[in-house]
Design a protein around this motif. Structure first.
Motif, PDB file in Angstrom:
ATOM      1  N   GLY A  90      -1.359 -13.723 -10.740  1.00 35.94           N
ATOM      2  CA  GLY A  90      -1.820 -12.534 -11.030  1.00 35.94           C
ATOM      3  C   GLY A  90      -1.362 -11.423 -10.154  1.00 35.94           C
ATOM      4  O   GLY A  90      -0.927 -11.595  -8.962  1.00 35.94           O
ATOM      5  N   THR A  91      -1.408 -10.158 -10.750  1.00 39.31           N
ATOM      6  CA  THR A  91      -1.172  -8.847 -10.121  1.00 39.31           C
ATOM      7  C   THR A  91      -2.304  -7.970 -10.016  1.00 39.31           C
ATOM      8  O   THR A  91      -2.891  -8.200 -11.128  1.00 39.31           O
ATOM      9  CB  THR A  91       0.159  -8.464 -10.187  1.00 39.31           C
ATOM     10  N   GLY A  92      -2.310  -6.972  -9.260  1.00 44.86           N
ATOM     11  CA  GLY A  92      -3.407  -6.067  -9.500  1.00 44.86           C
ATOM     12  C   GLY A  92      -2.880  -4.733  -9.036  1.00 44.86           C
ATOM     13  O   GLY A  92      -2.273  -4.690  -7.944  1.00 44.86           O
ATOM     14  N   LEU A  93      -3.219  -3.646  -9.591  1.00 46.68           N
ATOM     15  CA  LEU A  93      -3.170  -2.284  -8.975  1.00 46.68           C
ATOM     16  C   LEU A  93      -4.432  -1.655  -8.944  1.00 46.68           C
ATOM     17  O   LEU A  93      -5.277  -1.501  -9.772  1.00 46.68           O
ATOM     18  CB  LEU A  93      -2.167  -1.243  -9.776  1.00 46.68           C
ATOM     19  N   PHE A  94      -4.812  -1.255  -7.744  1.00 43.14           N
ATOM     20  CA  PHE A  94      -6.134  -0.779  -7.282  1.00 43.14           C
ATOM     21  C   PHE A  94      -5.739   0.704  -6.952  1.00 43.14           C
ATOM     22  O   PHE A  94      -5.109   1.042  -6.204  1.00 43.14           O
ATOM     23  CB  PHE A  94      -6.895  -1.606  -6.466  1.00 43.14           C
ATOM     24  N   ILE A  95      -6.858   1.733  -7.059  1.00 40.27           N
ATOM     25  CA  ILE A  95      -6.648   3.200  -6.468  1.00 40.27           C
ATOM     26  C   ILE A  95      -7.792   3.425  -5.436  1.00 40.27           C
ATOM     27  O   ILE A  95      -8.997   2.994  -5.780  1.00 40.27           O
ATOM     28  CB  ILE A  95      -6.803   4.182  -7.806  1.00 40.27           C
ATOM     29  N   VAL A  96      -7.416   3.677  -4.284  1.00 38.32           N
ATOM     30  CA  VAL A  96      -8.421   3.995  -3.427  1.00 38.32           C
ATOM     31  C   VAL A  96      -9.346   5.183  -3.685  1.00 38.32           C
ATOM     32  O   VAL A  96      -8.659   6.306  -4.026  1.00 38.32           O
ATOM     33  CB  VAL A  96      -7.747   4.142  -1.976  1.00 38.32           C
ATOM     34  N   LEU A  97     -10.651   5.140  -3.683  1.00 38.85           N
ATOM     35  CA  LEU A  97     -11.375   6.379  -3.784  1.00 38.85           C
ATOM     36  C   LEU A  97     -12.319   6.633  -2.425  1.00 38.85           C
ATOM     37  O   LEU A  97     -12.634   5.720  -1.708  1.00 38.85           O
ATOM     38  CB  LEU A  97     -12.539   6.124  -4.655  1.00 38.85           C
ATOM     39  N   GLY A  98     -12.276   8.032  -2.041  1.00 39.56           N
ATOM     40  CA  GLY A  98     -13.084   8.619  -0.959  1.00 39.56           C
ATOM     41  C   GLY A  98     -14.420   8.252  -1.202  1.00 39.56           C
ATOM     42  O   GLY A  98     -14.927   8.029  -2.344  1.00 39.56           O
ATOM     43  N   PRO A  99     -15.446   8.143  -0.171  1.00 38.22           N
ATOM     44  CA  PRO A  99     -16.851   7.887  -0.504  1.00 38.22           C
ATOM     45  C   PRO A  99     -17.404   8.934  -1.413  1.00 38.22           C
ATOM     46  O   PRO A  99     -18.223   8.519  -2.370  1.00 38.22           O
ATOM     47  CB  PRO A  99     -17.402   8.055   0.984  1.00 38.22           C
ATOM     48  N   ASP A 100     -17.147  10.260  -1.395  1.00 38.19           N
ATOM     49  CA  ASP A 100     -17.677  11.118  -2.271  1.00 38.19           C
ATOM     50  C   ASP A 100     -17.327  10.705  -3.927  1.00 38.19           C
ATOM     51  O   ASP A 100     -18.088  10.908  -4.634  1.00 38.19           O
ATOM     52  CB  ASP A 100     -17.277  12.475  -2.079  1.00 38.19           C
ATOM     53  N   VAL A 104       0.905  -1.210   0.117  1.00 37.68           N
ATOM     54  CA  VAL A 104       0.006  -0.035  -0.121  1.00 37.68           C
ATOM     55  C   VAL A 104       0.903   1.223   0.060  1.00 37.68           C
ATOM     56  O   VAL A 104       1.582   1.459   0.725  1.00 37.68           O
ATOM     57  CB  VAL A 104      -0.734   0.033   1.132  1.00 37.68           C
ATOM     58  N   ASP A 105       0.753   2.257  -0.929  1.00 37.68           N
ATOM     59  CA  ASP A 105       1.638   3.325  -1.249  1.00 37.68           C
ATOM     60  C   ASP A 105       0.529   4.399  -1.404  1.00 37.68           C
ATOM     61  O   ASP A 105       0.213   4.530  -2.563  1.00 37.68           O
ATOM     62  CB  ASP A 105       2.491   3.228  -2.312  1.00 37.68           C
ATOM     63  N   GLY A 106       0.328   5.232  -0.581  1.00 36.33           N
ATOM     64  CA  GLY A 106      -0.724   6.250  -0.336  1.00 36.33           C
ATOM     65  C   GLY A 106      -1.989   5.556  -0.923  1.00 36.33           C
ATOM     66  O   GLY A 106      -2.668   4.730  -0.369  1.00 36.33           O
ATOM     67  N   ARG A 107      -2.627   6.175  -2.204  1.00 33.05           N
ATOM     68  CA  ARG A 107      -3.690   5.586  -2.678  1.00 33.05           C
ATOM     69  C   ARG A 107      -3.783   4.240  -3.466  1.00 33.05           C
ATOM     70  O   ARG A 107      -4.687   3.660  -3.897  1.00 33.05           O
ATOM     71  CB  ARG A 107      -4.500   6.767  -3.307  1.00 33.05           C
TER      72      ARG A 107
END
Length: 85
Positions: free
Chosen positions: A63-73, A40-43
């Motif tokens: 497999g590998t994946g890259l996901f981006i964290v989104l805020g609720p809004d 986990v590196d920031g978002r």
């Protein structure tokens, strides 16, 4: 190891998913699936996983994946637009 993503970071969207098929998987084969957060590196949330035989002798895919964290809004805004970021 990294903490569970949803429990600590909120909703995520996939930015990249890569699957490498290593061996043929015969029909009706019982398998073992492993998946984990590797970093986990920031978002940015990186994941890894694999599907293998129950005894671990054959790896069928990795497999590998890259996901981006989104805020609720931001997540609600994305859903309202039909999934477009």
């Amino acid at each position: 190891t990294a903490p569970p993503v949803r429990a600590t970071h909120g909703m995520v969207v996939a930015a990249e998913i890569t699957i490498k098929f290593r061996n043929m998987l015969p029909l009706d084969t019982v398998t073992h699936l492993e998946a984990w957060v590797s970093e986990v590196d920031g978002r940015k949330v990186k994941t890894r996983g694999r599907i293998a035989s129950v005894d671990g002798k054959s790896v069928y895919s990795e497999g590998t994946g890259l996901f981006i964290v989104l805020g609720p809004d931001r997540f609600r805004e994305m859903v309202a637009k039909g999934g477009a970021l």
